[in-house]
Design a protein around this motif. Structure first.
Motif, short mmCIF file in Angstrom:
data_model
loop_
_atom_site.label_atom_id
_atom_site.label_comp_id
_atom_site.label_asym_id
_atom_site.label_seq_id
_atom_site.Cartn_x
_atom_site.Cartn_y
_atom_site.Cartn_z
N GLY A 86 -10.48 2.88 25.33
CA GLY A 86 -11.57 1.57 25.26
C GLY A 86 -13.02 1.85 24.74
N ARG A 87 -13.08 2.73 24.06
CA ARG A 87 -14.31 3.14 23.38
C ARG A 87 -14.23 3.34 21.73
N ILE A 88 -15.45 2.68 21.29
CA ILE A 88 -15.35 2.92 19.90
C ILE A 88 -15.33 4.51 19.40
N PRO A 89 -14.65 4.88 18.54
CA PRO A 89 -14.38 6.19 17.73
C PRO A 89 -15.82 6.64 17.60
N HIS A 90 -16.05 7.92 17.61
CA HIS A 90 -17.46 8.36 17.45
C HIS A 90 -17.89 8.15 15.93
N GLY A 91 -16.78 8.39 14.91
CA GLY A 91 -16.99 8.32 13.68
C GLY A 91 -17.69 6.75 13.17
N LEU A 92 -17.33 5.72 14.06
CA LEU A 92 -17.63 4.33 13.96
C LEU A 92 -18.75 3.95 14.61
N ASP A 95 -26.00 4.01 15.31
CA ASP A 95 -26.94 4.99 15.91
C ASP A 95 -27.33 4.69 17.11
N ALA A 96 -27.40 3.38 17.56
CA ALA A 96 -27.92 2.98 18.85
C ALA A 96 -26.72 3.43 19.81
N GLU A 97 -25.54 3.09 19.51
CA GLU A 97 -24.33 3.76 20.57
C GLU A 97 -24.26 5.13 20.76
N LEU A 98 -24.67 5.92 19.56
CA LEU A 98 -24.67 7.35 19.52
C LEU A 98 -25.76 7.86 20.59
N ASP A 99 -26.90 7.01 20.34
CA ASP A 99 -28.05 7.41 21.47
C ASP A 99 -27.74 7.28 22.83
N ALA A 100 -26.98 6.16 23.01
CA ALA A 100 -26.53 6.01 24.50
C ALA A 100 -25.76 6.72 24.76
N HIS A 101 -24.75 7.42 24.15
CA HIS A 101 -23.83 8.29 24.70
C HIS A 101 -24.53 9.63 24.59
N GLY A 102 -25.75 10.03 24.35
CA GLY A 102 -26.01 11.25 24.11
C GLY A 102 -25.80 12.21 22.68
N ASN A 103 -25.15 11.38 21.91
CA ASN A 103 -24.58 12.14 20.58
C ASN A 103 -25.29 11.93 19.47
N ALA A 104 -26.76 11.62 19.56
CA ALA A 104 -27.51 11.52 18.23
C ALA A 104 -27.16 12.42 17.42
N GLN A 105 -27.42 12.38 16.05
CA GLN A 105 -27.08 13.45 15.04
C GLN A 105 -28.28 13.84 14.37
#
Length: 91
Positions: free
Chosen positions: A72-78, A81-91
């Motif tokens: 039910g979530r967008i894959p990490h690779g897609l 940046d805002a979504e990655l930040d929200a999930h604590g996965n910023a690169q």
């Protein structure tokens, strides 16, 4: 719209998306086999390289779609940046 109708609609959409993923997986299987080592006896023709790239893209799209259906979530690779930040996965 009733809960029963919404459930039926969601089930129908999930079935359609699963069928789409299956078709993309079939199309991914049409890639030419260059062997696993990346060493070529004869250089592949441009058309073969394009077919391989297209099949790889179909395979990745099918895997991404199945992940969305499963989690039910967008894959990490897609993710943006805002979504990655929200999930604590910023690169």
């Amino acid at each position: 719209m009733t809960a029963k109708t919404m459930h039926h609609t969601e089930a129908s959409i999930r079935a359609t998306l699963t069928t789409l993923a299956e078709r993309w997986e079939q199309m991914a299987k049409s890639a030419p086999d260059f062997g696993g080592d990346g060493l070529f006896i004869d250089e592949p023709a441009p058309a073969q390289l394009q077919q391989f790239e297209r099949a790889t893209t179909y395979g990745r799209a099918a895997a991404d779609l199945r992940e969305v259906l499963r989690t039910g979530r967008i894959p990490h690779g897609l993710m943006t940046d805002a979504e990655l930040d929200a999930h604590g996965n910023a690169q």
